[in-house]
Design an enzyme around this catalytic site. Structure first.
Site, PDB file in Angstrom:
ATOM      1  N   CYS A  17      10.395   8.031  -8.580  1.00  0.00           N
ATOM      2  CA  CYS A  17       9.431   7.275  -9.402  1.00  0.00           C
ATOM      3  C   CYS A  17       9.813   7.348 -10.874  1.00  0.00           C
ATOM      4  O   CYS A  17       9.659   6.394 -11.614  1.00  0.00           O
ATOM      5  CB  CYS A  17       8.026   7.801  -9.176  1.00  0.00           C
ATOM      6  SG  CYS A  17       7.927   9.587  -9.241  1.00  0.00           S
ATOM      7  N   GLU A  62      -0.146   7.398  -8.702  1.00  0.00           N
ATOM      8  CA  GLU A  62       1.168   7.614  -9.314  1.00  0.00           C
ATOM      9  C   GLU A  62       2.073   6.531  -8.743  1.00  0.00           C
ATOM     10  O   GLU A  62       2.445   6.573  -7.577  1.00  0.00           O
ATOM     11  CB  GLU A  62       1.644   9.029  -8.969  1.00  0.00           C
ATOM     12  CG  GLU A  62       2.705   9.521  -9.913  1.00  0.00           C
ATOM     13  CD  GLU A  62       4.073   9.045  -9.521  1.00  0.00           C
ATOM     14  OE1 GLU A  62       4.450   7.915  -9.928  1.00  0.00           O
ATOM     15  OE2 GLU A  62       4.762   9.772  -8.809  1.00  0.00           O
ATOM     16  N   LYS A 108      -1.840  11.891   4.972  1.00  0.00           N
ATOM     17  CA  LYS A 108      -1.156  10.853   5.760  1.00  0.00           C
ATOM     18  C   LYS A 108       0.235  10.698   5.150  1.00  0.00           C
ATOM     19  O   LYS A 108       0.404  10.048   4.113  1.00  0.00           O
ATOM     20  CB  LYS A 108      -1.945   9.538   5.685  1.00  0.00           C
ATOM     21  CG  LYS A 108      -1.770   8.624   6.882  1.00  0.00           C
ATOM     22  CD  LYS A 108      -0.362   8.156   7.134  1.00  0.00           C
ATOM     23  CE  LYS A 108       0.046   7.043   6.206  1.00  0.00           C
ATOM     24  NZ  LYS A 108       1.477   6.635   6.388  1.00  0.00           N
ATOM     25  N   GLU A 123      10.782  -2.310 -10.718  1.00  0.00           N
ATOM     26  CA  GLU A 123      11.245  -1.050 -10.153  1.00  0.00           C
ATOM     27  C   GLU A 123      12.141  -1.370  -8.947  1.00  0.00           C
ATOM     28  O   GLU A 123      11.686  -1.949  -7.960  1.00  0.00           O
ATOM     29  CB  GLU A 123      10.054  -0.198  -9.701  1.00  0.00           C
ATOM     30  CG  GLU A 123      10.500   1.129  -9.138  1.00  0.00           C
ATOM     31  CD  GLU A 123       9.338   2.066  -8.830  1.00  0.00           C
ATOM     32  OE1 GLU A 123       8.461   1.693  -8.028  1.00  0.00           O
ATOM     33  OE2 GLU A 123       9.317   3.185  -9.377  1.00  0.00           O
TER      34      GLU A 123
HETATM   35  P1  NDP Z   1       4.176   1.819  -0.269  1.00  0.00           P
HETATM   36  O1  NDP Z   1       3.450   1.943  -1.553  1.00  0.00           O
HETATM   37  O2  NDP Z   1       3.730   0.712   0.640  1.00  0.00           O
HETATM   38  O3  NDP Z   1       4.060   3.201   0.555  1.00  0.00           O
HETATM   39  C1  NDP Z   1       3.712   4.431  -0.040  1.00  0.00           C
HETATM   40  C2  NDP Z   1       2.741   5.166   0.866  1.00  0.00           C
HETATM   41  O4  NDP Z   1       1.552   4.393   1.046  1.00  0.00           O
HETATM   42  C3  NDP Z   1       3.280   5.421   2.266  1.00  0.00           C
HETATM   43  O5  NDP Z   1       2.813   6.675   2.711  1.00  0.00           O
HETATM   44  C4  NDP Z   1       2.649   4.295   3.067  1.00  0.00           C
HETATM   45  O6  NDP Z   1       2.604   4.607   4.441  1.00  0.00           O
HETATM   46  C5  NDP Z   1       1.285   4.208   2.443  1.00  0.00           C
HETATM   47  N1  NDP Z   1       0.587   2.938   2.616  1.00  0.00           N
HETATM   48  C6  NDP Z   1       1.122   1.708   2.832  1.00  0.00           C
HETATM   49  N2  NDP Z   1       0.128   0.774   2.921  1.00  0.00           N
HETATM   50  C7  NDP Z   1      -1.052   1.427   2.772  1.00  0.00           C
HETATM   51  C8  NDP Z   1      -2.433   1.029   2.753  1.00  0.00           C
HETATM   52  N3  NDP Z   1      -2.797  -0.245   2.932  1.00  0.00           N
HETATM   53  N4  NDP Z   1      -3.365   1.968   2.558  1.00  0.00           N
HETATM   54  C9  NDP Z   1      -3.027   3.257   2.370  1.00  0.00           C
HETATM   55  N5  NDP Z   1      -1.740   3.699   2.387  1.00  0.00           N
HETATM   56  C10 NDP Z   1      -0.772   2.810   2.575  1.00  0.00           C
HETATM   57  O7  NDP Z   1       5.713   1.739  -0.594  1.00  0.00           O
HETATM   58  P2  NDP Z   1       6.951   1.299   0.342  1.00  0.00           P
HETATM   59  O8  NDP Z   1       7.310   2.429   1.221  1.00  0.00           O
HETATM   60  O9  NDP Z   1       6.650  -0.005   1.011  1.00  0.00           O
HETATM   61  O10 NDP Z   1       8.102   1.090  -0.752  1.00  0.00           O
HETATM   62  C11 NDP Z   1       8.135  -0.091  -1.535  1.00  0.00           C
HETATM   63  C12 NDP Z   1       8.363   0.200  -3.002  1.00  0.00           C
HETATM   64  O11 NDP Z   1       7.335   1.049  -3.494  1.00  0.00           O
HETATM   65  C13 NDP Z   1       9.642   0.952  -3.332  1.00  0.00           C
HETATM   66  O12 NDP Z   1      10.730   0.092  -3.411  1.00  0.00           O
HETATM   67  C14 NDP Z   1       9.298   1.581  -4.653  1.00  0.00           C
HETATM   68  O13 NDP Z   1       9.483   0.641  -5.687  1.00  0.00           O
HETATM   69  C15 NDP Z   1       7.814   1.870  -4.549  1.00  0.00           C
HETATM   70  N6  NDP Z   1       7.556   3.290  -4.215  1.00  0.00           N
HETATM   71  C16 NDP Z   1       7.255   4.130  -5.240  1.00  0.00           C
HETATM   72  C17 NDP Z   1       7.096   5.478  -4.999  1.00  0.00           C
HETATM   73  C18 NDP Z   1       6.816   6.422  -6.115  1.00  0.00           C
HETATM   74  O14 NDP Z   1       7.210   7.578  -6.051  1.00  0.00           O
HETATM   75  N7  NDP Z   1       6.089   6.016  -7.134  1.00  0.00           N
HETATM   76  C19 NDP Z   1       7.234   6.051  -3.657  1.00  0.00           C
HETATM   77  C20 NDP Z   1       7.516   5.071  -2.628  1.00  0.00           C
HETATM   78  C21 NDP Z   1       7.665   3.744  -2.929  1.00  0.00           C
HETATM   79  P3  NDP Z   1       3.784   4.066   5.437  1.00  0.00           P
HETATM   80  O15 NDP Z   1       5.083   4.286   4.744  1.00  0.00           O
HETATM   81  O16 NDP Z   1       3.600   4.914   6.627  1.00  0.00           O
HETATM   82  O17 NDP Z   1       3.485   2.621   5.657  1.00  0.00           O
END
Ligand code: NDP
Length: 482
Positions: free
Chosen positions: A285, A251, A176, A384
């Site tokens: 990250c 992660e 996904k 972060e």
């Molecule tokens: P999220 O953690 O919400 O999103 C990451 C992934 O999880 C996306 O594919 C998202 O899908 C999916 N997701 C969201 N909600 C659910 C759920 N309930 N169950 C399963 N999967 C889910 O991050 P955000 O995009 O909202 O970003 C917010 C913050 O997260 C950033 O500012 C950053 O700090 C952190 N982040 C960290 C990352 C890393 O590499 N460690 C990567 C991305 C974000 P969808 O986007 O389609 O909703």
């Protein structure tokens, strides 16, 4: 451009007619749509992957030998390499990252498939000494069907390191992607089908995290979950997995420190320190988002960093500048919120970069910012931010440097700059994190190097051979033969 799910080696419409807009972050304009996946679509993808593996690893994917799986993965690696520019263009348009970064990501994606393709037939168990009359052995079996939730910051790389390792271990994968960055992953699934992966080995369902993502984590047919994203969503994923005792790799990002001691080679260190925070506009990250500098060289380092920050430009991917826009309006708002709050708290700004005049006013551009004397307890030092914001603070001695470096909820990566060999080891051993770089900083790099966090940065390891082990279950077979 309308994209459906990719299930069973074919484009398939979703159970819901609703679509999600695909927005170009460099202009804020919509240029396509994605199927809005539901629990029913996830169930279809999981059923397809289960059939590919087979109940006793006897399905069209499950019965392939490790060498055959490896060969298919090598072919996918070669196909991606041939199409590096195509993948880079898809990713740059979808996520806003500069073409330069997108090309590096496409290269890394191919490298992950090459690495794990080559490793597939080197993954094996052991024989164990036991009582007289027994032969005992362990074998490494795949989990079965693994679920992969991929974020928007490095879709190709994160796909490569989690899906690549899982396929090599013999699992079938249901992916996904983030709703903001699904296009490169859909193209990859299509390409895998073209080069001969059996139907169901790799299925992709697009949609929102709280719908399709949550359905994936809750589905009883998923045997392992790999999640990269925020700590908050990571907790939701872990809770859903715990309800059915499903193993999970998390992660979750970090607040990684770069420690600069007064004997550091600054000519070598400073460009790396800047790159470690502005890479992918800070949406990494393992970004080095804190720079801790020994008091004696603090002013010199700030002066020299400031010079570099003033030269940083954010602009459209095609201009190939130092940074592109942030991925979406929400992320832009989050980053700006941190900067505004820090300025309201009167944390001093040393230098700012700029937004290129050709950047569309509706794009999500954030100039790089360097703050100094950042209080250790402030949000700027603890949270972060996921944007091009570097927090500088001084330290007196090694003990204080370690205390500050370890003093956040996170523990992903750290960089240490010193010429003192004994100190290199002492500090590396004292830091609580998953990776330490001495006199370099490998944000995001190193296909071969195990990667992952401690504390709120998550658990489990991706990359390297270690990741393969996580995608297997160890079975012990004890044979009594007298
Ligand atoms: P999220 O953690 O919400 O999103 C990451 C992934 O999880 C996306 O594919 C998202 O899908 C999916 N997701 C969201 N909600 C659910 C759920 N309930 N169950 C399963 N999967 C889910 O991050 P955000 O995009 O909202 O970003 C917010 C913050 O997260 C950033 O500012 C950053 O700090 C952190 N982040 C960290 C990352 C890393 O590499 N460690 C990567 C991305 C974000 P969808 O986007 O389609 O909703």
């Amino acid at each position: 451009m309308q994209k459906q799910h990719f299930i069973d080696n074919a484009w398939q419409g979703g159970s819901s007619p609703e679509m999600i807009a695909v927005v170009d972050p460099s202009t804020g304009t919509t240029f396509g749509s994605l199927a809005r996946g539901t629990a029913a679509d996830i169930a279809r993808a999981v059923a397809s992957s289960r059939a590919a593996v087979g109940d006793t690893f006897d399905g069209p994917w499950g019965r392939l030998s490790a060498a055959q799986r490896g060969r298919l993965m090598m072919r996918l690696a070669a196909a991606v390499t041939e199409r590096n520019e195509e993948f880079a263009q898809i990713e740059a348009r979808d996520t806003g990252k500069s073409m330069k970064t997108a090309r590096v990501d496409a290269t890394a994606l191919a490298r992950y498939f090459e690495y794990y393709g080559g490793a597939a037939d080197k993954l094996h168990g052991d024989t164990l000494p036991y009582e007289h009359g027994y032969t005992v052995l362990t074998i490494r079996e795949p989990h079965g069907v693994t679920g992969h939730i991929v974020p928007w910051n490095y879709p190709m790389q994160i796909f490569g390191r989690t899906v690549g390792a899982s396929l090599a271990a013999g699992n079938a994968c249901v992916v996904k992607p983030a709703e903001d960055a699904s296009l490169s992953i859909l193209r990859l699934a299509e390409l895998a089908a073209e080069i001969g992966f059996p139907a169901g080995a790799l299925n992709v369902v697009t949609g929102y995290g709280h719908e399709a993502g949550a359905a994936l984590t809750a589905h009883p047919g998923i045997d392992h979950i790999s999640f990269t994203g925020s700590t908050v969503t990571g907790r939701l994923v872990a809770e859903a997995a715990a309800k059915r005792h499903c193993p999970v790799t998390l992660e979750l990002g970090g607040k990684s420190p770069q420690l600069v001691f007064d004997d550091a080679d600054l000519d070598q260190a400073l460009p790396v320190i800047v790159n470690a925070i502005i890479q992918n506009a800070g949406q990494t990250c393992s970004a080095g988002s804190r720079v801790l500098v020994q008091r004696g060289i603090y002013e010199t380092v700030l002066e020299r960093l400031a010079e570099r920050f003033r030269a940083l430009r954010a602009g459209p991917p095609v201009l190939e500048l130092e940074m592109g826009p942030l991925v979406n309006e929400k992320q832009y708002g989050l980053v700006k919120g941190f900067i505004d709050a820090a300025e309201a708290e009167r944390i001093p700004v040393v230098a700012r970069g700029s937004v290129h005049p050709e950047a569309a006013s509706a794009g999500y551009y954030q100039a790089a910012v360097l703050f100094r004397d950042v209080p250790h307890t402030s949000a700027l030092a603890q949270k972060e931010i996921f944007g091009p914001v570097l927090a500088a603070m001084p330290f007196e001695d090694e003990a204080e440097a370690i205390r500050l470096a370890n003093g956040t909820d996170y523990g992903l990566v750290a960089g240490v700059w010193t010429r003192d060999g004994a100190r290199q080891f002492r500090v590396a051993r004292a830091l609580r994190c998953g990776q330490v770089f001495i006199n370099n900083y490998g944000a995001g790099g190193g296909v071969e190097l195990p990667f992952g966090g401690v504390k709120s940065s998550g658990h489990g390891r991706e990359k390297g051979f270690e990741a393969l082990l996580g995608f297997t279950v160890l079975k012990t077979i004890a044979i009594k033969h007298g």
